[in-house]
Write a protein that holds these residues in place. Structure first.
Motif, PDB file in Angstrom:
ATOM      1  N   LYS A 208       0.839  -1.198   0.000  1.00 36.90           N
ATOM      2  CA  LYS A 208       0.000   0.000   0.000  1.00 36.90           C
ATOM      3  C   LYS A 208       0.880   1.255   0.000  1.00 36.90           C
ATOM      4  N   GLU A 211       4.090   2.378   2.430  1.00 33.38           N
ATOM      5  CA  GLU A 211       4.596   1.219   3.166  1.00 33.38           C
ATOM      6  C   GLU A 211       6.067   0.970   2.819  1.00 33.38           C
ATOM      7  N   ASP A 292       6.839  -3.454   6.512  1.00 26.98           N
ATOM      8  CA  ASP A 292       5.453  -3.839   6.256  1.00 26.98           C
ATOM      9  C   ASP A 292       5.358  -5.080   5.370  1.00 26.98           C
ATOM     10  N   ASP A 336       6.845  -5.996  10.582  1.00 27.25           N
ATOM     11  CA  ASP A 336       6.281  -4.990  11.461  1.00 27.25           C
ATOM     12  C   ASP A 336       5.180  -5.632  12.310  1.00 27.25           C
ATOM     13  N   ARG A 338       2.507  -4.591  13.563  1.00 29.33           N
ATOM     14  CA  ARG A 338       1.129  -4.134  13.351  1.00 29.33           C
ATOM     15  C   ARG A 338       0.517  -4.709  12.075  1.00 29.33           C
ATOM     16  N   LYS A 339       1.293  -4.777  10.997  1.00 31.17           N
ATOM     17  CA  LYS A 339       0.722  -5.232   9.725  1.00 31.17           C
ATOM     18  C   LYS A 339       1.739  -5.937   8.840  1.00 31.17           C
ATOM     19  N   ARG A 341       3.763  -8.586   6.747  1.00 31.59           N
ATOM     20  CA  ARG A 341       3.479  -9.843   6.079  1.00 31.59           C
ATOM     21  C   ARG A 341       4.656 -10.191   5.197  1.00 31.59           C
ATOM     22  N   ARG A 394       2.158 -13.949   8.439  1.00 30.84           N
ATOM     23  CA  ARG A 394       1.596 -12.706   8.986  1.00 30.84           C
ATOM     24  C   ARG A 394       2.157 -12.497  10.384  1.00 30.84           C
ATOM     25  N   THR A 398      -2.135 -10.859  13.560  1.00 33.69           N
ATOM     26  CA  THR A 398      -2.650  -9.986  12.495  1.00 33.69           C
ATOM     27  C   THR A 398      -3.358 -10.751  11.381  1.00 33.69           C
ATOM     28  N   LYS A 399      -3.477 -12.056  11.487  1.00 35.68           N
ATOM     29  CA  LYS A 399      -4.235 -12.794  10.480  1.00 35.68           C
ATOM     30  C   LYS A 399      -5.694 -12.335  10.484  1.00 35.68           C
TER      31      LYS A 399
END
Length: 524
Positions: A208, A211, A292, A336, A338-339, A341, A394, A398-399
């Motif tokens: 995104k 990122e 990220d 990271d 938080r998000k 992958r 992940r 966070t999955k």
């Protein structure tokens, strides 16, 4: 006049082909890419220099220092300095300047001096960019052959933005990467991952705006570039991505940097070094920097020196005989919280080998970090014919809710098209695999909803079932392999109806012919 993709590719290959008398095709890249990038820099600098002169004709009274300040403040983004300053050999370190001297002895020395001068004058941008440059030695590449390569490459249209888009330029660079890989055997696998495999991984990880994207074994930088291209294709702002890569081979790291520049990507950093032994991206406190999106196609089953008390070693330390899971551990540490992958390409052995690797798999599954295992066809890669797989991870917790407590298995091993030197995934194969990846699954783990499974065998398997199988991730344990080729019943019925209708039409024509001849009774 606009430059076509085909035109620049053909002329660049003509230049590369001049090397056939001097070295094997596997070594072409070490010469062609530095020369190509040098020409690109020189053409760009000279184009901007001409604009500066045209727009500042009234500045004749300025000193050389004042003119230099204005040009580099308002027109140039890098410097092409002088070589041998203050001597009779003084000249600009540009392509056209050195090309004018190709009939003189010592061409390789002048080329080397020019490339080194550009690196030195632009340390923030081009430090160690051109690699070892051993090819500039007369013993490695004669002045006659180097001159022939440069003359052929000079027939390529000017490589500046006013004449050639970065899409064309970057595409030409990718064309040469693939062409060199097609012709150079296993060595190509060190720096080139097939485009379609890269595209599949990047589509799954879905970068995104703003990122960070990190490749710990970045090779020629293809995965970093693919992340930016995908974001741009979806209407995003690719220039906002923070691209980071590490590569153990200095010359290959240089190829990656040049590749990124030619794709007009400047927010990147490519470091040189062994990622497992000496990770170069760290936080101020010395811990591993986190990103990220993490992507990698590391060298398979690499022998390595195992860690001693390294915080990355969750679940244990990978065996000396194979660093596959050590790369995975590094990537997990780099996610990271938080998000984050990650997607990595590995050989199938990493799914089921025992000992220390089994202990690492257990920890990864117990922590619910593994989201998906995607089985790929054999013979996709330049470096090996073995079948491989993509593992998707992940960050802890966070999955998506429907993916927690289990692993998605997708078997795409039969989806490929045979090409000259290897198998390839078509756009349809990639699309169907992504459909399977994004599917919803019922309580028995079977795909449901719009799109179904994309025509591929797929199943969501609860972690409890994997635990019962000793943490073995072999795809065949969870997706039953079809022992014989089967065809869709609907297709068979349709084919039967068509054949039946054709047979009936043929019979009717035959009966009519027989009737005209006075022969009757066959249609009763």
């Amino acid at each position: 006049m606009a430059v076509t993709q085909q035109e620049i590719e053909n002329r660049l290959w003509d230049a590369a082909d001049e090397l056939r008398v001097a070295m094997p095709e596997a070594q072409y890249s070490s010469v062609v890419f530095p020369l190509m990038f040098w020409k690109y820099l020189s053409d760009t600098w000279e184009h901007q220099h001409q604009e500066f002169l045209a727009e500042n004709q009234g500045l004749d009274g300025l000193s050389a220092e004042e003119a230099h300040e204005i040009e580099y403040r308002d027109y140039q983004s890098f410097e092409i300095p002088l070589i041998y300053p203050g001597t009779v050999r003084e000249r600009r370190a540009s392509w056209t300047s050195i090309l004018a001297t190709i009939t003189q002895p010592g061409l390789g020395q002048r080329v080397r001096a020019s490339l080194q001068a550009i690196e030195t004058a632009n340390p923030d941008k081009f430090s160690r960019l051109f690699g070892s440059m051993t090819w500039t030695s007369e013993e490695v590449l004669s002045g006659e052959v180097l001159a022939a390569v440069m003359q052929a490459m000079d027939r390529t249209p000017k490589m500046h933005e006013g004449n050639m888009s970065h899409d064309v330029l970057g595409g030409a660079y990718e064309y040469l990467l693939k062409r060199f890989s097609d012709g150079s055997g296993t060595r190509a696998g060190q720096f080139f991952t097939p485009r379609e495999v890269v595209e599949l991984i990047i589509e799954v990880l879905d970068p995104k705006n703003f990122e960070s994207v990190y490749d710990p074994t970045c090779g020629s930088g293809g995965m970093l570039i693919a992340a930016a291209n995908l974001l741009k294709a979806r209407g995003g702002r690719s220039y906002t991505l923070r691209l980071r890569g590490q590569e153990a081979v200095p010359d290959t790291a240089g190829v990656a940097r040049m590749n990124l520049f030619m794709h007009n990507l400047t927010e990147f950093q490519v470091e040189i070094g062994d990622t497992l032994k000496d990770p170069r991206f760290k936080k101020p406190d010395g811990s591993i920097e986190q990103f990220d999106v993490i992507v990698a196609n590391p060298p398979y089953s690499l022998k390595w020196k195992p860690w001693n008390n390294d915080p990355r070693a969750i679940g244990g330390v990978a065996p000396q005989s194979s660093a596959d899971w050590a790369f995975v551990q590094h990537m997990i540490a780099s996610m990271d919280p938080r998000k984050g992958r990650a997607g990595v390409v590995l050989p199938h052995g990493a799914l089921f080998r025992g000992g220390q690797e089994a202990a690492i798999r257990q920890r990864v599954l117990d922590d619910d970090l593994l989201e998906a295992v995607i089985g790929l066809p054999a013979n996709l890669f330049y470096s090996t014919t073995i079948p491989t797989c993509i593992l998707v991870f992940r960050a802890p917790g966070t999955k998506a809710p429907q993916r927690k407590g289990g692993v998605l298995f997708i078997d795409a091993s039969k989806r490929f098209t045979k090409a000259k030197n290897r198998n390839v995934l078509t756009d349809a194969d990639i699309a169907d695999t992504l459909t399977s990846y994004h599917s919803a699954f019922d309580v028995e783990g079977n795909p449901v909803g719009p799109g179904g499974d994309g025509g591929l065998a797929a199943r969501f398997v609860p972690t409890t079932e994997i635990v019962a199988n000793g943490y073995d991730l072999s795809i065949s344990r969870y997706i039953k392999q079809v022992t014989a080729e089967t065809e869709d019943l609907v297709i068979l019925i349709k084919a039967y109806k068509i054949s039946r209708a054709e047979r009936q039409q043929t019979e009717q024509r035959m009966f009519a012919v027989l009737a005209d001849a006075g022969i009757e009774g066959f249609d009763e």
